[in-house]
Structures are given as structure tokens and as C-alpha cells.
Write a protein that holds these residues in place. Structure first.
Motif, mmCIF file in Angstrom:
data_model
loop_
_atom_site.group_PDB
_atom_site.id
_atom_site.type_symbol
_atom_site.label_atom_id
_atom_site.label_comp_id
_atom_site.label_asym_id
_atom_site.label_seq_id
_atom_site.Cartn_x
_atom_site.Cartn_y
_atom_site.Cartn_z
ATOM 1 N N SER A 53 -46.275 34.607 -7.344
ATOM 2 C CA SER A 53 -47.261 33.885 -5.964
ATOM 3 C C SER A 53 -48.826 34.089 -6.346
ATOM 4 C CB SER A 53 -46.835 34.568 -5.000
ATOM 5 O OG SER A 53 -46.760 35.849 -4.956
ATOM 6 N N ALA A 62 -45.344 29.690 -4.858
ATOM 7 C CA ALA A 62 -44.556 30.489 -5.698
ATOM 8 C C ALA A 62 -44.263 30.339 -6.788
ATOM 9 C CB ALA A 62 -44.084 31.818 -5.062
ATOM 10 N N THR A 109 -52.911 37.507 -5.462
ATOM 11 C CA THR A 109 -51.628 37.057 -6.968
ATOM 12 C C THR A 109 -50.566 38.315 -6.966
ATOM 13 O OG1 THR A 109 -52.902 37.583 -9.009
ATOM 14 C CG2 THR A 109 -52.941 35.426 -8.311
ATOM 15 N N THR A 150 -51.531 33.531 -3.182
ATOM 16 C CA THR A 150 -52.349 33.105 -1.841
ATOM 17 C C THR A 150 -53.389 32.244 -1.590
ATOM 18 O OG1 THR A 150 -54.007 34.903 -1.224
ATOM 19 C CG2 THR A 150 -51.589 35.735 -0.880
ATOM 20 N N CYS A 177 -40.781 25.651 -7.929
ATOM 21 C CA CYS A 177 -42.271 26.100 -7.348
ATOM 22 C C CYS A 177 -41.470 26.137 -5.779
ATOM 23 C CB CYS A 177 -43.269 24.736 -7.180
ATOM 24 S SG CYS A 177 -44.746 25.106 -6.125
ATOM 25 N N LEU A 236 -38.499 36.275 -7.868
ATOM 26 C CA LEU A 236 -39.721 35.678 -7.881
ATOM 27 C C LEU A 236 -39.728 36.112 -8.798
ATOM 28 C CD1 LEU A 236 -41.932 35.047 -6.068
ATOM 29 C CD2 LEU A 236 -42.050 37.171 -4.977
ATOM 30 N N TYR A 270 -40.288 30.752 -8.911
ATOM 31 C CA TYR A 270 -39.467 31.952 -8.982
ATOM 32 C C TYR A 270 -38.538 30.485 -10.589
ATOM 33 C CZ TYR A 270 -39.605 33.391 -3.867
ATOM 34 O OH TYR A 270 -40.105 34.457 -3.157
ATOM 35 N N THR A 298 -42.553 27.004 -1.939
ATOM 36 C CA THR A 298 -43.846 27.638 -0.197
ATOM 37 C C THR A 298 -43.717 27.154 0.993
ATOM 38 O OG1 THR A 298 -46.681 26.900 0.589
ATOM 39 C CG2 THR A 298 -45.150 24.525 -0.487
ATOM 40 N N VAL A 342 -49.231 30.272 0.993
ATOM 41 C CA VAL A 342 -48.259 31.745 -0.419
ATOM 42 C C VAL A 342 -47.772 30.048 -0.811
ATOM 43 C CG1 VAL A 342 -46.924 33.138 -1.366
ATOM 44 C CG2 VAL A 342 -48.092 33.455 1.148
#
Length: 111
Positions: free
Chosen positions: A50, A35, A57, A52, A95, A47, A37, A97, A33
């Protein structure tokens, strides 16, 4: 270990658009994933969106219909297209992960 580098922040007027990009390097085979933030002054980090590996999404209610997250697995990049920006979108955008975070990029929405 994964390294993340963001770009694309800046100053924009209300109603405008910005596109943020995040490039991953290092142990990218571990990335599932990715994402975005954000953290506004005096507020907790939250958040935004995000995505996958398969493209599923998820968005914060406050940005649904305005922001779009996308990723290119072959390049290990994840972008955040932000439209119809509001003053309350002003924040440092990060960003993420797994346990890896980028350095952040400032987005300021102001006239």
C-alpha cells in the motif's frame, strides 16, 4: 465513487518481472491510500502493498525487497513493480482504494 482499472498481468517464468498498473477515475479527490491485494486459488485475499498520498509504503513480508509500489498523484495511478517472481506469487491481483476494488488481473508464474 471511484472506479479502478488494472492492467499488466500475464504469464512469466520464475525469476522474471512484471509491472501492474491501476488507474483511478471518478471521485479521486477522496483517495488517500491506494493498495494492491492478491488472491491465490483456495486462499484468502491478502494485502501485498500500500502507499499513502504522501508516499509512505507498506509491504507484506513475503514481497519485501522484490516488489515496489509507486503512485503518481497527478495521474491517480498506482503501479506495482514485481521482480524475482516466484511460483507462490501466482494469484489474481486487485487494486483497491477505500471501498472500491478493481476487476483484478491474473499473474501466473510458471516455467
Amino acid at each position: 465513487q471511484v472506479q479502478l482499472v488494472e492492467s499488466g498481468g500475464g504469464l512469466v517464468q520464475p525469476g522474471g518481472s512484471l509491472r501492474l498498473s491501476c488507474a483511478a477515475s471518478g471521485s479521486i479527490f477522496t483517495i488517500a491510500v491506494m493498495a494492491w491485494y492478491r488472491q491465490a486459488p483456495g486462499k484468502e485475499r491478502e494485502l501485498v502493498a500500500s502507499v499513502t498520498r504522501g508516499g509512505n509504503t507498506n509491504y507484506a513480508d513475503s514481497v519485501k525487497g522484490r516488489f515496489t509500489i509507486s503512485r503518481i498523484n497527478s495521474k491517480m495511478t498506482v503501479d506495482l513493480q514485481m521482480n524475482s517472481l516466484k511460483s507462490e506469487d501466482t494469484a489474481v491481483y486487485y487494486c483497491r482504494t477505500g471501498t472500491s476494488w478493481g476487476q483484478g488481473t491474473q499473474v501466473t508464474v510458471s516455467s
